[in-house]
Design a protein around this motif. Structure first.
Motif, short mmCIF file in Angstrom:
data_model
loop_
_atom_site.label_atom_id
_atom_site.label_comp_id
_atom_site.label_asym_id
_atom_site.label_seq_id
_atom_site.Cartn_x
_atom_site.Cartn_y
_atom_site.Cartn_z
N LYS A 15 6.74 5.03 18.99
CA LYS A 15 6.36 3.63 18.81
C LYS A 15 7.00 2.73 19.87
O LYS A 15 6.30 2.00 20.57
CB LYS A 15 6.75 3.16 17.41
CG LYS A 15 6.16 1.80 17.06
CD LYS A 15 6.30 1.53 15.58
CE LYS A 15 5.69 0.17 15.24
NZ LYS A 15 5.84 -0.14 13.81
N CYS B 90 -1.20 8.93 18.06
CA CYS B 90 0.12 8.29 18.05
C CYS B 90 1.23 9.12 18.68
O CYS B 90 2.33 8.64 18.87
CB CYS B 90 0.50 7.90 16.62
SG CYS B 90 1.01 9.32 15.63
N CYS C 99 -0.74 6.96 10.15
CA CYS C 99 -1.77 7.37 11.10
C CYS C 99 -2.74 8.29 10.36
O CYS C 99 -2.31 9.23 9.69
CB CYS C 99 -1.10 8.11 12.26
SG CYS C 99 -2.24 8.94 13.37
#
Ligand SMILES: [Zn+2]
Ligand SMILES: [Zn+2]
Length: 216
Positions: free
Chosen positions: A132, A176, A199
């Motif tokens: 992230k 991701c 996700c």
């Protein structure tokens, strides 16, 4: 609690058992009861501790559980412990022992030990950059409900359940970047993102041998 032979370390080539062989050992050792023999293997498969294919063997999750138990909770995986537990349960069913007495004498000390064990497990830095913030490393932490992964950075809220629970397939999520894992629903196994709370990437397992048609 299923007994695993203490001499059997998974780093050595372990002896593999057939399903009938496992039940036979359980009978010999007094682990389980006729009503539970058959379902024990199913339960272990359903909870992803062992797999049936290609032959019965522990999953990554199963091996991790045994490692943690061997290191931190050796009493629990002694077969006498499980056999003794079964005897107490028999006593309850015969009315010789009340549930309340059992819970205070046996179960509650166990839960206390379990909480201590969880507290004693140190966070573990992983060799993985946070997908992230791309800035800090991920850390594995342990809670009462199992391990989970968070970002080391206080300012980053990345969190996912630990892929250790599921077997990683060695690919990363195209959406991701978290590892992909093999999961299971009542319709069968499938591949999903290990960060499946955030996700929703999923794909079917490519089966080489047979294709199941979707009945429902
Ligand atoms: Zn982060
Ligand atoms: Zn993903």
């Amino acid at each position: 609690v299923i007994k695993v032979n203490p001499e059997q370390k998974f780093t050595e080539p372990p002896r593999r058992y057939s399903e009938g062989g496992i039940v036979k050992i359980m009978e010999e050792k007094g682990i389980g009861r006729p009503s539970t023999y058959a379902t024990t293997v199913d339960t272990l498969v359903n909870r992803n501790y062992i797999t049936r294919r290609p032959s019965i063997k522990p999953t990554l999750r199963g091996k991790t559980a045994v490692d943690i138990l061997e290191n931190s909770f050796p009493v629990l995986i002694q077969e006498e412990y499980t056999a003794n537990l079964e005897l107490k349960l028999d006593d309850i069913s015969r009315g010789n022992l009340t549930k309340a007495t059992f819970l205070t004498s046996f179960y509650e000390p166990f839960m206390g030990k379990l909480d201590n064990l969880v507290k004693s497990l140190k966070p573990e830095k992983l060799d993985e950059l946070c997908p992230k913030c791309h800035n800090k490393t991920l850390v594995r932490k342990y809670g009462r409900y199992g391990p989970y992964i968070v970002c080391e950075s206080k300012g980053c809220d990345y969190k996912r359940s630990d892929a250790i629970i599921y077997d990683q397939i060695g690919e990363t999520c195209p959406e991701c970047g978290s590892p992909l894992v093999e999961r299971k629903s009542k319709y069968g196994k499938f591949i999903s993102c290990s960060d499946y709370k955030n996700c929703d990437y999923k794909k079917p397992i490519e089966t080489k041998t047979r294709k199941k048609s979707k009945a429902t």
